[in-house]
Design an enzyme around this catalytic site. Sequence first.
Site, PDB file in Angstrom:
ATOM      1  N   CYS A 188      -2.079   8.877   2.964  1.00  0.00           N
ATOM      2  CA  CYS A 188      -1.915   8.671   1.312  1.00  0.00           C
ATOM      3  C   CYS A 188      -2.995   9.149   0.727  1.00  0.00           C
ATOM      4  O   CYS A 188      -2.622   9.424  -0.618  1.00  0.00           O
ATOM      5  CB  CYS A 188      -1.654   7.340   1.358  1.00  0.00           C
ATOM      6  N   GLU A 215       0.771  -1.188   0.026  1.00  0.00           N
ATOM      7  CA  GLU A 215      -0.159  -0.088   0.063  1.00  0.00           C
ATOM      8  C   GLU A 215       1.003   1.178  -0.043  1.00  0.00           C
ATOM      9  O   GLU A 215       1.641   1.544   0.917  1.00  0.00           O
ATOM     10  CB  GLU A 215      -0.921   0.045   1.103  1.00  0.00           C
TER      11      GLU A 215
HETATM   12  P1  NAP Z   1       8.660   5.003   4.418  1.00  0.00           P
HETATM   13  O1  NAP Z   1       9.773   5.663   4.336  1.00  0.00           O
HETATM   14  O2  NAP Z   1       8.611   3.729   2.908  1.00  0.00           O
HETATM   15  O3  NAP Z   1       8.576   3.793   5.680  1.00  0.00           O
HETATM   16  C1  NAP Z   1       7.952   2.807   5.903  1.00  0.00           C
HETATM   17  C2  NAP Z   1       8.229   1.714   6.694  1.00  0.00           C
HETATM   18  O4  NAP Z   1       9.223   1.049   5.931  1.00  0.00           O
HETATM   19  C3  NAP Z   1       9.016   2.201   7.829  1.00  0.00           C
HETATM   20  O5  NAP Z   1       8.649   1.287   8.881  1.00  0.00           O
HETATM   21  C4  NAP Z   1      10.126   2.117   7.666  1.00  0.00           C
HETATM   22  O6  NAP Z   1      11.138   1.705   8.657  1.00  0.00           O
HETATM   23  C5  NAP Z   1      10.359   0.674   6.701  1.00  0.00           C
HETATM   24  N1  NAP Z   1      11.645   0.679   5.760  1.00  0.00           N
HETATM   25  C6  NAP Z   1      12.472   1.740   5.443  1.00  0.00           C
HETATM   26  N2  NAP Z   1      13.391   1.009   4.721  1.00  0.00           N
HETATM   27  C7  NAP Z   1      13.092  -0.466   4.331  1.00  0.00           C
HETATM   28  C8  NAP Z   1      13.716  -1.426   3.899  1.00  0.00           C
HETATM   29  N3  NAP Z   1      14.674  -1.456   3.002  1.00  0.00           N
HETATM   30  N4  NAP Z   1      13.074  -2.446   3.707  1.00  0.00           N
HETATM   31  C9  NAP Z   1      11.839  -2.651   4.706  1.00  0.00           C
HETATM   32  N5  NAP Z   1      11.090  -1.701   5.259  1.00  0.00           N
HETATM   33  C10 NAP Z   1      12.015  -0.571   5.264  1.00  0.00           C
HETATM   34  O7  NAP Z   1       7.396   5.702   4.421  1.00  0.00           O
HETATM   35  P2  NAP Z   1       6.983   6.769   5.564  1.00  0.00           P
HETATM   36  O8  NAP Z   1       7.646   7.960   5.107  1.00  0.00           O
HETATM   37  O9  NAP Z   1       7.149   6.239   6.782  1.00  0.00           O
HETATM   38  O10 NAP Z   1       5.362   7.015   5.138  1.00  0.00           O
HETATM   39  C11 NAP Z   1       4.957   7.720   4.031  1.00  0.00           C
HETATM   40  C12 NAP Z   1       4.395   6.956   2.988  1.00  0.00           C
HETATM   41  O11 NAP Z   1       3.466   6.241   3.187  1.00  0.00           O
HETATM   42  C13 NAP Z   1       3.809   8.063   1.915  1.00  0.00           C
HETATM   43  O12 NAP Z   1       4.539   7.871   0.777  1.00  0.00           O
HETATM   44  C14 NAP Z   1       2.445   7.765   1.977  1.00  0.00           C
HETATM   45  O13 NAP Z   1       1.542   7.784   0.985  1.00  0.00           O
HETATM   46  C15 NAP Z   1       2.578   6.066   2.255  1.00  0.00           C
HETATM   47  N6  NAP Z   1       1.397   5.682   3.077  1.00  0.00           N
HETATM   48  C16 NAP Z   1       0.455   4.773   2.008  1.00  0.00           C
HETATM   49  C17 NAP Z   1      -0.787   4.393   2.614  1.00  0.00           C
HETATM   50  C18 NAP Z   1      -1.627   3.762   1.762  1.00  0.00           C
HETATM   51  O14 NAP Z   1      -2.404   2.821   2.435  1.00  0.00           O
HETATM   52  N7  NAP Z   1      -1.446   3.435   0.587  1.00  0.00           N
HETATM   53  C19 NAP Z   1      -1.060   4.559   3.839  1.00  0.00           C
HETATM   54  C20 NAP Z   1      -0.074   5.735   4.515  1.00  0.00           C
HETATM   55  C21 NAP Z   1       0.665   5.949   4.068  1.00  0.00           C
HETATM   56  P3  NAP Z   1      12.094   3.028   9.337  1.00  0.00           P
HETATM   57  O15 NAP Z   1      11.198   4.080   9.973  1.00  0.00           O
HETATM   58  O16 NAP Z   1      12.817   2.341  10.316  1.00  0.00           O
HETATM   59  O17 NAP Z   1      12.992   3.581   8.033  1.00  0.00           O
END
Ligand code: NAP
Length: 482
Positions: A290, A256
């Site tokens: 999102c 997602e």
């Molecule tokens: P992110 O930077 O992608 O981080 C999300 C999660 O992934 C965090 O727990 C992060 O851990 C982890 N992560 C980082 N690097 C990773 C890797 N190499 N392998 C596995 N996991 C890893 O996203 P964010 O900045 O927290 O969230 C914002 C994004 O989420 C936006 O793009 C938003 O649109 C999207 N979002 C989508 C939805 C949906 O339902 N479509 C809902 C909500 C948010 P760390 O924190 O330890 O780096």
Amino acid sequence: MKEEDINNAHKVLKLASLIAGKPVSSGNQLAVHNPYNGDLVGTVETADLNDTNNAIETALKGGISMSRFERYAVLEKARTLLLERKEEFAQLITAESGLCISESHYEIGRAHDVLLFAAIECLKDNGQIYSCDISPNGKQRKIFTTSEPLNLAVAITPFNHPLNQVAHKIAPALAAGTPVILKPSEKTPLTAIRFVELLYEAGLPPYMLSVLLGDTKAVAEVLVQDPRIDLISFTGSVAVGKMIAKTAGYKKVILELGGNDPLIVLEDADLNLAVELAAEGAFRNSGQRCTAVKRILVQESIAEEFTKRFVEKAKEYVCGDPTNPTTKVGTVIDEQSAIYLESVVNKAVAQGAKVLLGGKRSGALLEPTVITDVPRDAQMVVQESFGPLAPILTFKNIDDAIELSNSTAFGLSSGVVTVNMEHAIRFIKELKVGTVNINEVPGYRIENSPFGGIKDSGLGIKEGVIEAIKCFSYVKTFSMPW
Ligand code: NAP
């Protein structure tokens, strides 16, 4: 909760990653600071590679599998505990994320519904029966379906809904009877750990749930790649989601990802409604949803009047101290993100856009910002901006609106404001997105309805409590002479 306890909730928390209820002791700590005032909110003892392997083994060794009623009872108890502690949870969400307190209360209500709907699903058996004598090639038999838990799932969650994102993965996994390891965002780990503790308190057998924070290479990447894990359920950015798709190997993957949702306002729209939806969609949760309205597309003939009224409405979205109940917009997640958003606005201005309201930044606080005359190739139109930015673009006619709406790499959700049924149906059929909401914000949903995007926003596999329970299960069929 007593007033004294609510005040104590501000004290620095010392939490730890938990393997089946037991705190890890790697000696390494993650510090979590309040994005508004920089105060230390809490620390988390992080996991190392050994801990990650230990968590996987402990979950796989497991225990006696839980009956449907036992799963129901835990989720139902967790629901009531969450209501009792809603003040404590709301304060914690606000302290570690900078979201304003009214948004944090709203978040508790959503997580409550997730627990409620997941508990209800535990009591329903969704098995189906297929009669085989419906074809000349069939026999006098029946085929039955039954849902079985996976061996082990991993849930990886983002920062923007510190409680609700976690609940949307953990509750369906537990309803399915599937053990799960949670890897929450390192920006908002405290709410996630507190929620895990609440589930243990509600009677969850510890082997069913662990929560790990730690270096990406020692935790997240190991979990993603481990062949003993059956499912990765990931919500977060496109970049990380696509990397997981490449590296996860032979397992189920739910992604997602980001969004760039439009609110499309046609010339026949109820303008008051359009203005209200645009403001709610763009500014709620500091624009960090999102499904936030990230592009406001308005028909040329009404653009001037819409813009005038929208600027007035946007002035109601006061930004400031997130703990103040009158604040409508708190901070974004950190100063670095606010600086990035400021740069995105500056780039649009350099291309000819005009800032009509807001745009000023102080630390991680960014004023709700209304921008007009935004070119179609501006970064804030093409890419996702995760903050309270409201760019207004105009379109000539419905063909133009559909083309503009579909022009980005994303396909999460959309909102269309119109009183014309024929126009509404065209948008429902022609927008390349997971959801079309007529006369609503793109983000409108109920917690058990199917939710999820296509294109760069996701693989088209839906979440929402009912669909997510299916993801966290596999279907077995058995047949018998009948
Ligand atoms: P992110 O930077 O992608 O981080 C999300 C999660 O992934 C965090 O727990 C992060 O851990 C982890 N992560 C980082 N690097 C990773 C890797 N190499 N392998 C596995 N996991 C890893 O996203 P964010 O900045 O927290 O969230 C914002 C994004 O989420 C936006 O793009 C938003 O649109 C999207 N979002 C989508 C939805 C949906 O339902 N479509 C809902 C909500 C948010 P760390 O924190 O330890 O780096």
